[in-house]
Scaffold this motif. Sequence first.
Motif, PDB file in Angstrom:
ATOM      1  N   LEU A  29      -5.183  -8.609  -2.776  1.00 26.77           N
ATOM      2  CA  LEU A  29      -4.188  -7.537  -2.717  1.00 26.77           C
ATOM      3  C   LEU A  29      -3.189  -7.740  -1.590  1.00 26.77           C
ATOM      4  O   LEU A  29      -2.005  -7.471  -1.746  1.00 26.77           O
ATOM      5  N   LYS A  30      -3.665  -8.219  -0.443  1.00 26.50           N
ATOM      6  CA  LYS A  30      -2.782  -8.327   0.714  1.00 26.50           C
ATOM      7  C   LYS A  30      -1.982  -9.621   0.745  1.00 26.50           C
ATOM      8  O   LYS A  30      -0.932  -9.675   1.361  1.00 26.50           O
ATOM      9  N   SER A  35       2.652  -6.779  -7.578  1.00 25.84           N
ATOM     10  CA  SER A  35       2.562  -5.356  -7.279  1.00 25.84           C
ATOM     11  C   SER A  35       1.124  -4.862  -7.397  1.00 25.84           C
ATOM     12  O   SER A  35       0.332  -5.354  -8.207  1.00 25.84           O
ATOM     13  N   LEU A  36       0.806  -3.865  -6.582  1.00 23.29           N
ATOM     14  CA  LEU A  36      -0.514  -3.231  -6.626  1.00 23.29           C
ATOM     15  C   LEU A  36      -0.794  -2.675  -8.016  1.00 23.29           C
ATOM     16  O   LEU A  36      -1.905  -2.783  -8.537  1.00 23.29           O
ATOM     17  N   ARG A  39      -1.716  -5.416 -10.482  1.00 26.42           N
ATOM     18  CA  ARG A  39      -3.106  -5.831 -10.236  1.00 26.42           C
ATOM     19  C   ARG A  39      -4.083  -4.819 -10.841  1.00 26.42           C
ATOM     20  O   ARG A  39      -5.089  -5.195 -11.429  1.00 26.42           O
ATOM     21  N   ASN A  40      -3.805  -3.541 -10.680  1.00 23.84           N
ATOM     22  CA  ASN A  40      -4.689  -2.519 -11.252  1.00 23.84           C
ATOM     23  C   ASN A  40      -4.723  -2.613 -12.773  1.00 23.84           C
ATOM     24  O   ASN A  40      -5.788  -2.509 -13.379  1.00 23.84           O
ATOM     25  N   SER A  90      -7.777   1.166  -4.691  1.00 25.31           N
ATOM     26  CA  SER A  90      -6.843   0.046  -4.560  1.00 25.31           C
ATOM     27  C   SER A  90      -5.780   0.324  -3.512  1.00 25.31           C
ATOM     28  O   SER A  90      -5.430  -0.557  -2.728  1.00 25.31           O
ATOM     29  N   LYS A  94      -5.287  -1.814  -0.143  1.00 23.43           N
ATOM     30  CA  LYS A  94      -4.001  -2.493   0.030  1.00 23.43           C
ATOM     31  C   LYS A  94      -3.366  -2.148   1.375  1.00 23.43           C
ATOM     32  O   LYS A  94      -2.841  -3.011   2.071  1.00 23.43           O
TER      33      LYS A  94
END
Length: 167
Positions: A29-30, A35-36, A39-40, A90, A94
């Motif tokens: 994530l980092k 984008s977050l 990813r989700n 998440s 993040k």
Amino acid sequence: IQQNPLLGFIAIAIAVFCSGFAVYFEKVLKSSDTSLWVRNIQMYLSGIVVTLIGVYMNDSEEILEKGFFFGYTPLVCFVVLASVGGLYTSVVVKYTDNIMKGFSAAAAIVVSTVASVILFGLQIITFASGAILVCVSIYLYGLPKTDTSKLSQQGTEKEFIRKPSTV
């Protein structure tokens, strides 16, 4: 109930192995430019596909006859909507770190237990000490970091006289 130490060891080993994914998840994530939310979606789509396969393998006839949402009560709908908590996880990972996620989970346990005591009259005396420890640890973790390099330099400037050992 007969205990099986080998089975217990295997279960613990799998749990430890899986907990390593939390650190990997934080790194992905980092360090990623993705984008977050993308990813989700990637994570949840795989879970949705596997779950739908299981649902149709077990209940396909009933689903085809009565529909997918047959039997959903308001409580079931609430639980489904509450599953959005994975998105909160998440976001926490993040923008903070994995340790803070653990603290937030512990805080959620404390809050839900307090609510159970208030709403349902739950009597827990020993829980109070655990709750206090959780709250103190959250507070201590959130304190600003102090520069300890000056303290270590002061300690090296002082000369301590030691008596020779008489071994």
